[in-house]
Design a protein around this motif. Structure first.
Motif, short mmCIF file in Angstrom:
data_model
loop_
_atom_site.label_atom_id
_atom_site.label_comp_id
_atom_site.label_asym_id
_atom_site.label_seq_id
_atom_site.Cartn_x
_atom_site.Cartn_y
_atom_site.Cartn_z
N ALA A 105 0.85 -1.18 0.00
CA ALA A 105 0.00 0.00 0.00
C ALA A 105 0.89 1.24 0.00
N TYR A 106 0.74 2.04 -1.06
CA TYR A 106 1.44 3.32 -1.16
C TYR A 106 0.50 4.45 -0.77
N GLY A 107 1.06 5.46 -0.13
CA GLY A 107 0.34 6.70 0.10
C GLY A 107 1.11 7.84 -0.54
N LEU A 108 0.43 8.71 -1.26
CA LEU A 108 1.06 9.85 -1.93
C LEU A 108 0.50 11.14 -1.36
N ASP A 109 1.37 12.02 -0.90
CA ASP A 109 0.94 13.29 -0.34
C ASP A 109 2.01 14.34 -0.61
N MET A 110 1.59 15.60 -0.71
CA MET A 110 2.55 16.68 -1.00
C MET A 110 2.90 17.49 0.24
N THR A 111 2.30 17.15 1.38
CA THR A 111 2.45 17.96 2.58
C THR A 111 3.41 17.30 3.57
N ASP A 112 4.50 17.98 3.88
CA ASP A 112 5.53 17.40 4.75
C ASP A 112 4.96 17.00 6.11
N GLU A 113 4.12 17.87 6.68
CA GLU A 113 3.59 17.60 8.02
C GLU A 113 2.71 16.34 8.02
N MET A 114 1.90 16.17 6.97
CA MET A 114 1.08 14.96 6.89
C MET A 114 1.94 13.73 6.67
N ALA A 125 1.72 1.30 13.81
CA ALA A 125 0.92 0.17 13.34
C ALA A 125 1.78 -1.04 12.99
N GLY A 126 3.08 -0.85 12.90
CA GLY A 126 3.96 -1.95 12.52
C GLY A 126 3.69 -2.46 11.13
N ALA A 127 3.38 -1.54 10.22
CA ALA A 127 2.99 -1.92 8.85
C ALA A 127 4.22 -2.01 7.95
N GLY A 128 4.65 -3.23 7.68
CA GLY A 128 5.84 -3.42 6.86
C GLY A 128 5.59 -3.33 5.37
N ASN A 129 4.33 -3.36 4.95
CA ASN A 129 4.01 -3.33 3.52
C ASN A 129 3.45 -1.97 3.10
N VAL A 130 3.86 -0.91 3.80
CA VAL A 130 3.38 0.45 3.54
C VAL A 130 4.54 1.35 3.18
N GLU A 131 4.33 2.22 2.20
CA GLU A 131 5.34 3.22 1.85
C GLU A 131 4.63 4.54 1.52
N PHE A 132 5.07 5.62 2.16
CA PHE A 132 4.52 6.93 1.88
C PHE A 132 5.49 7.70 0.97
N LEU A 133 4.95 8.26 -0.10
CA LEU A 133 5.73 8.98 -1.10
C LEU A 133 5.37 10.46 -1.06
N LYS A 134 6.38 11.31 -1.25
CA LYS A 134 6.10 12.74 -1.38
C LYS A 134 5.94 13.08 -2.86
N GLY A 135 4.85 13.77 -3.17
CA GLY A 135 4.62 14.15 -4.55
C GLY A 135 3.22 14.68 -4.72
N GLU A 136 2.89 15.01 -5.96
CA GLU A 136 1.59 15.58 -6.29
C GLU A 136 0.77 14.58 -7.09
N GLU A 138 -1.01 15.08 -9.50
CA GLU A 138 -0.94 15.39 -10.94
C GLU A 138 0.31 14.79 -11.58
N ASN A 139 1.26 14.36 -10.76
CA ASN A 139 2.52 13.78 -11.24
C ASN A 139 2.90 12.61 -10.32
N ILE A 140 2.27 11.48 -10.52
CA ILE A 140 2.45 10.35 -9.61
C ILE A 140 3.84 9.73 -9.79
N PRO A 141 4.63 9.65 -8.74
CA PRO A 141 6.01 9.15 -8.86
C PRO A 141 6.11 7.62 -8.84
N LEU A 142 5.35 6.98 -9.72
CA LEU A 142 5.39 5.53 -9.87
C LEU A 142 5.39 5.18 -11.36
N PRO A 143 5.93 4.02 -11.72
CA PRO A 143 6.00 3.66 -13.14
C PRO A 143 4.64 3.32 -13.73
N ASP A 144 4.61 3.28 -15.06
CA ASP A 144 3.41 2.83 -15.78
C ASP A 144 3.03 1.42 -15.34
#
Length: 285
Positions: A105-114, A125-136, A138-144
């Protein structure tokens, strides 16, 4: 407002919401950061006790959503899920439990505080299968073709470039991938002046689309099997106190807005290779 101005306003709103949670308060969907009046019933009672018990309290308190996409989206073990505008991480953490250790599960957010708050909630939560990404969004930082399911909770309406958001969502979804978001939509003709006044209540969502326009934009992005299911239809009486505090003449606007604003669950599918798109009878007649 220009796109850059809207992003600045949204970023400031979400930054302040995250800081309030970290200082022991809760997020609020009011139009102004100084307002303590949260706009029930939009953000209230979206997650049942069993879901709330699965995540850190701060993730729930930071929610600024208008729905519960994790309750309505079809998530399978092993799926890769992306949450657009993930905030404090509530929907990411709930999704991570459903896709299991074989999924992600990826989370994408542009706000540093969030993002800081979300990573703290991930650790708790001890969630090992989670990654939070910084970005917008409108420009998702993941491959096709890298994601099975895209979720979002009352965030796409905040973008001034919705067509671009939907094209990006289509790009990163695998063929057969599912778009399953909660958003605020409108129904019927509403004057621009009335839209601005009523949308103060809904929070920072002055860009909410009419449901027909939402369908058209999804179709233009390439999606098929489009469905828009209202989950909460708002009555102006629910917002009387909030709108009055903002100086809005509630009785004057009531006949023009009652039951025209709603939270909805928006579903669509990226067609598989060689599949003939079908958008549903509502838009193909």
């Amino acid at each position: 407002m220009a796109s850059t101005d809207i992003k600045t306003v949204v970023k400031e709103k979400y930054s302040q919401a995250a800081l309030r949670v970290k200082s022991g308060g809760s997020s609020c969907c009011g139009a102004t950061a100084a307002s303590d009046a949260c706009c029930d019933p939009i953000t209230s009672n979206l997650y049942d006790p069993s879901q709330a018990g699965q995540i850190p309290e701060e993730a729930l308190l930071a929610s600024l959503g208008c729905g519960n996409p994790t309750a309505l989206a079809r998530l399978n073990p092993g799926d890769v899920v992306l949450d657009l505008g993930s905030g404090g991480g509530i929907d990411v953490l709930l999704s991570a439990k459903r896709v299991g250790p074989a999924g992600k599960a990826y989370g994408l957010d542009m706000t540093d505080e969030m993002l800081t708050l979300a990573n703290e909630n991930k650790r708790k939560a001890g969630a090992g299968n989670v990654e939070f990404l910084k970005g917008e969004i409108e420009n998702i930082p993941l491959p096709d073709n890298s994601v099975d399911v895209i979720i979002s909770n009352c965030v796409i309406n905040l973008s001034a470039e919705k067509d671009r958001v939907l094209r990006e969502a289509f790009r990163v979804l695998r063929p057969g991938g599912r778009f399953a978001v909660s958003d605020v939509v409108t129904r019927g003709v509403i004057s621009e002046e009335i839209r601005k006044s009523a949308l103060l209540w809904v929070g920072c969502v002055a860009g909410a689309l009419d449901e027909t326009e939402y369908r058209e934009k999804l179709t233009a992005a390439g999606f098929a099997q489009i469905e828009i299911e209202p989950t909460r239809i708002y009555r102006v009486e629910d917002a009387r106190e909030f709108l009055s505090a903002e100086g809005v003449d509630v009785d004057a606007i009531a006949p023009q807005v009652d039951e025209k604003f709603m939270s909805a669950f928006v579903r669509a599918v990226k067609p598989s290779s060689g599949e003939i798109p079908f958008c549903g009878s509502a838009c193909c007649n």
